[in-house]
Design a protein around this motif. Structure first.
Motif, PDB file in Angstrom:
ATOM      1  N   GLY A 132     -80.917  44.017  56.857  1.00  0.00           N
ATOM      2  CA  GLY A 132     -81.553  42.801  56.777  1.00  0.00           C
ATOM      3  C   GLY A 132     -80.458  41.929  56.919  1.00  0.00           C
ATOM      4  N   ALA A 133     -79.747  41.398  55.968  1.00  0.00           N
ATOM      5  CA  ALA A 133     -78.800  40.699  56.456  1.00  0.00           C
ATOM      6  C   ALA A 133     -78.073  40.988  57.065  1.00  0.00           C
ATOM      7  N   VAL A 134     -77.246  42.024  57.627  1.00  0.00           N
ATOM      8  CA  VAL A 134     -76.244  41.685  59.202  1.00  0.00           C
ATOM      9  C   VAL A 134     -77.354  41.299  60.367  1.00  0.00           C
ATOM     10  N   LEU A 135     -78.597  41.968  60.057  1.00  0.00           N
ATOM     11  CA  LEU A 135     -79.449  41.476  61.556  1.00  0.00           C
ATOM     12  C   LEU A 135     -79.046  39.758  61.484  1.00  0.00           C
ATOM     13  N   VAL A 136     -79.629  39.472  60.140  1.00  0.00           N
ATOM     14  CA  VAL A 136     -79.907  37.747  59.992  1.00  0.00           C
ATOM     15  C   VAL A 136     -79.039  37.107  60.944  1.00  0.00           C
ATOM     16  N   GLY A 137     -77.706  37.303  60.032  1.00  0.00           N
ATOM     17  CA  GLY A 137     -76.564  36.814  60.430  1.00  0.00           C
ATOM     18  C   GLY A 137     -75.880  37.539  62.303  1.00  0.00           C
ATOM     19  N   SER A 138     -76.319  38.327  62.761  1.00  0.00           N
ATOM     20  CA  SER A 138     -75.743  38.896  63.629  1.00  0.00           C
ATOM     21  C   SER A 138     -77.001  37.834  64.603  1.00  0.00           C
ATOM     22  N   ALA A 139     -78.482  37.249  64.592  1.00  0.00           N
ATOM     23  CA  ALA A 139     -79.070  36.913  65.029  1.00  0.00           C
ATOM     24  C   ALA A 139     -77.862  34.898  65.322  1.00  0.00           C
ATOM     25  N   ALA A 140     -77.509  34.850  63.665  1.00  0.00           N
ATOM     26  CA  ALA A 140     -77.193  33.474  64.023  1.00  0.00           C
ATOM     27  C   ALA A 140     -75.989  33.772  64.851  1.00  0.00           C
ATOM     28  N   ALA A 176     -66.287  46.269  56.720  1.00  0.00           N
ATOM     29  CA  ALA A 176     -67.222  45.892  57.350  1.00  0.00           C
ATOM     30  C   ALA A 176     -68.152  45.433  57.565  1.00  0.00           C
ATOM     31  N   LEU A 177     -68.353  43.599  57.786  1.00  0.00           N
ATOM     32  CA  LEU A 177     -69.184  43.403  57.957  1.00  0.00           C
ATOM     33  C   LEU A 177     -70.528  42.939  58.982  1.00  0.00           C
ATOM     34  N   PHE A 178     -70.147  43.495  59.782  1.00  0.00           N
ATOM     35  CA  PHE A 178     -71.604  44.138  60.842  1.00  0.00           C
ATOM     36  C   PHE A 178     -72.057  44.933  60.772  1.00  0.00           C
ATOM     37  N   ALA A 179     -71.355  45.484  59.291  1.00  0.00           N
ATOM     38  CA  ALA A 179     -72.249  47.025  59.417  1.00  0.00           C
ATOM     39  C   ALA A 179     -72.167  48.074  58.244  1.00  0.00           C
ATOM     40  N   VAL A 180     -73.490  48.501  58.086  1.00  0.00           N
ATOM     41  CA  VAL A 180     -73.771  49.567  57.160  1.00  0.00           C
ATOM     42  C   VAL A 180     -73.557  51.459  57.235  1.00  0.00           C
ATOM     43  N   ILE A 181     -72.181  50.883  55.883  1.00  0.00           N
ATOM     44  CA  ILE A 181     -71.971  52.676  55.846  1.00  0.00           C
ATOM     45  C   ILE A 181     -72.449  53.839  55.152  1.00  0.00           C
ATOM     46  N   GLY A 182     -73.085  53.917  55.850  1.00  0.00           N
ATOM     47  CA  GLY A 182     -74.064  54.849  54.643  1.00  0.00           C
ATOM     48  C   GLY A 182     -73.199  56.484  54.270  1.00  0.00           C
ATOM     49  N   GLY A 202     -74.384  37.425  51.059  1.00  0.00           N
ATOM     50  CA  GLY A 202     -73.266  36.622  50.837  1.00  0.00           C
ATOM     51  C   GLY A 202     -72.732  35.891  51.736  1.00  0.00           C
ATOM     52  N   PHE A 203     -72.327  36.857  52.938  1.00  0.00           N
ATOM     53  CA  PHE A 203     -71.319  36.447  53.730  1.00  0.00           C
ATOM     54  C   PHE A 203     -72.256  35.765  54.992  1.00  0.00           C
ATOM     55  N   HIS A 204     -73.575  36.269  55.043  1.00  0.00           N
ATOM     56  CA  HIS A 204     -74.358  36.098  55.784  1.00  0.00           C
ATOM     57  C   HIS A 204     -74.604  35.031  56.285  1.00  0.00           C
ATOM     58  N   LEU A 205     -75.014  34.990  54.524  1.00  0.00           N
ATOM     59  CA  LEU A 205     -76.007  33.814  54.164  1.00  0.00           C
ATOM     60  C   LEU A 205     -75.271  33.017  54.598  1.00  0.00           C
ATOM     61  N   PHE A 206     -74.554  32.474  53.623  1.00  0.00           N
ATOM     62  CA  PHE A 206     -73.213  31.275  54.526  1.00  0.00           C
ATOM     63  C   PHE A 206     -72.847  31.621  56.217  1.00  0.00           C
ATOM     64  N   LEU A 207     -72.796  32.262  57.013  1.00  0.00           N
ATOM     65  CA  LEU A 207     -73.246  32.327  58.099  1.00  0.00           C
ATOM     66  C   LEU A 207     -73.961  31.961  58.931  1.00  0.00           C
ATOM     67  N   THR A 208     -75.103  32.354  58.658  1.00  0.00           N
ATOM     68  CA  THR A 208     -76.628  31.638  58.836  1.00  0.00           C
ATOM     69  C   THR A 208     -76.913  30.562  58.268  1.00  0.00           C
ATOM     70  N   VAL A 209     -76.072  30.435  57.611  1.00  0.00           N
ATOM     71  CA  VAL A 209     -76.537  27.778  57.167  1.00  0.00           C
ATOM     72  C   VAL A 209     -75.843  27.722  58.209  1.00  0.00           C
ATOM     73  N   ALA A 210     -74.267  27.905  58.193  1.00  0.00           N
ATOM     74  CA  ALA A 210     -73.165  27.103  59.636  1.00  0.00           C
ATOM     75  C   ALA A 210     -73.464  26.992  60.231  1.00  0.00           C
TER      76      ALA A 210
END
Length: 430
Positions: A132-140, A176-182, A202-210
């Protein structure tokens, strides 16, 4: 926010997002079906493609909002920047909703085939939060591209750029900041690493806030005194987390040393599979019992229990252990009897099989291969004529008593891990 959710590009192209997510999850078949933890990881991993698509849709909306007349109208509003936040938040919300719907469908599919147990709910939650965080950051990221470049080309640029960034990180073996590796071959014995996923969120939260702060600065009537420092803090936070991840390079999935819950079935031998992956248990127990009958008839002592090898779990030398030869073998309703013969030909998890200094002597592999073929021949699953050219081919034509004598002795040596005493079968003279 509700109108924005209805009108955002992700909502208007919702069927596309569902098809993309399902396509990624099903692209390599369904080896994960029958192991809920693996299903969660596989679906979370779909964000490597779903994320860029969401980024492209957010960029499409952002570019549309950059039209001169619309921008002038927005700047006349007291909360113009907040209105533009919807470009990020609405598309992100739809992307996350798609991920959750597919996760629910995956869980329902596992329940439908008789498996609903998830070994580590905490690990599953981390995987879902990370996706979910990756998707939010991707939208940002997509919204930022659309904000900076108000063109129809912003959408493909954002999507292709983000996907390329994810692939580059994987190819360079950096976090990988934009991937989830299972788990590539399953999640039994593995878990999501808390530190890695907390950092990812945390990375994607900071990115979205920015990015939201950047939107605020773009519109002239908002409080720049607040937006500027927030933009700086968000950017610094994202950079700091990324730097920590690069330096520490944590694995997203690590070995879980907590005890595994087992479920067992059958006798002579009893077969045990993890409770979270029991789909093949009944078939495997019946097949192991049937294929072991020639060993029992020969007087060999078959281990009372065969247990699946699980990462991080100590193996009992008194038990037989086995590992599937390829991905997803044990999540099918039924398997391959030839592989069961491989399991039976390894009656103990000898340390030499996993010795880091090198593989065991060739005689060990040759002996286990002879046992495997012998079991298949004795069970009518192979024709001895097919092995006439093999070194042990003539031995297969020897009297049954001679075959059983070698099998009985060899099986005991394999059980006690006396691998240096193994000898190949000798064909009768003449």
């Amino acid at each position: 926010m509700i109108p924005a959710l209805r009108r955002c590009a992700a909502a208007r192209l919702l069927p596309l997002l569902l098809v993309v997510a399902a396509g990624v999850v099903l692209s390599r078949g369904t080896p994960w079906l029958g192991e809920p933890s693996w299903t969660v990881a596989r679906i979370a991993g779909s964000v490597i493609i779903l994320g860029p698509v969401v980024a492209g849709l957010a960029a499409m909306d952002a570019a549309r909002w950059n039209e001169e007349q619309l921008t002038a109208t927005l700047r006349a509003l007291p909360r113009s920047a907040v209105a533009r936040w919807h470009v990020v938040l609405a598309n992100a919300a739809v992307g996350v909703a798609v991920l959750l719907v597919v996760q629910a469908a995956g869980y329902a599919a596992n329940v439908a085939v008789g498996v609903g147990y998830v070994a580590s709910p905490g690990s599953a939650l981390l995987l879902v939060l990370g996706g979910g965080a990756v998707l939010v950051g991707s939208a940002a990221v997509g919204a930022l591209v659309g904000l900076l470049w108000g063109s129809v080309l912003a959408a493909p640029l954002a999507a292709a750029g983000l996907y390329g960034l994810a692939l580059l990180a994987l190819s360079l073996d950096v976090p990988a900041l934009f991937a989830v590796i299972g788990g590539a071959n399953g999640m039994v014995g593995l878990r999501a690493a808390t530190s890695a996923f907390v950092a990812l969120v945390g990375f994607h939260l900071f990115l979205t806030v920015a990015v939201l702060a950047a939107y605020t600065l773009r519109d002239g009537v908002v409080r720049r005194r607040v937006a500027g420092p927030v933009l700086g803090a968000g950017t610094a936070g994202a950079v700091a987390v990324a730097a920590v991840l690069v330096v520490t390079d944590p694995d997203q999935v690590v070995i879980d040393d907590r005890p595994v819950a087992w479920t067992c079935a059958g006798t002579e031998p009893r077969v045990c599979l993890p409770r979270e992956s029991p789909r093949q248990l009944d078939w495997l127990a019946a097949e192991m019992h049937e294929l072991a009958e020639p060993l029992v008839a020969a007087g060999a002592t078959v281990p009372a229990t065969y247990r699946l090898e699980v990462p991080g779990q100590r193996r009992d030398l008194a038990e037989g252990s086995f590992a599937p030869l390829d991905t997803g073998r044990l999540t099918r309703p039924a398997g391959d009897p030839q592989e069961v013969a491989v399991y039976l030909s390894t009656p103990a998890p000898c340390a030499a099989y996993s010795d880091p200094s090198g593989p065991p002597p060739a005689i060990v592999h040759e002996t286990r291969e002879v046992l495997r073929v012998w079991l298949l021949v004795r069970n009518g699953l192979a024709d001895p004529a097919d092995f006439r050219t093999a070194g042990f081919g003539p031995w297969l034509a020897a009297p049954l008593e001679e075959q059983e004598s070698w099998v009985r002795t060899t099986y005991e040596q394999l059980r006690s891990c006396e691998l240096d005493r193994l000898t190949p079968p000798v064909a009768p003279a003449g």
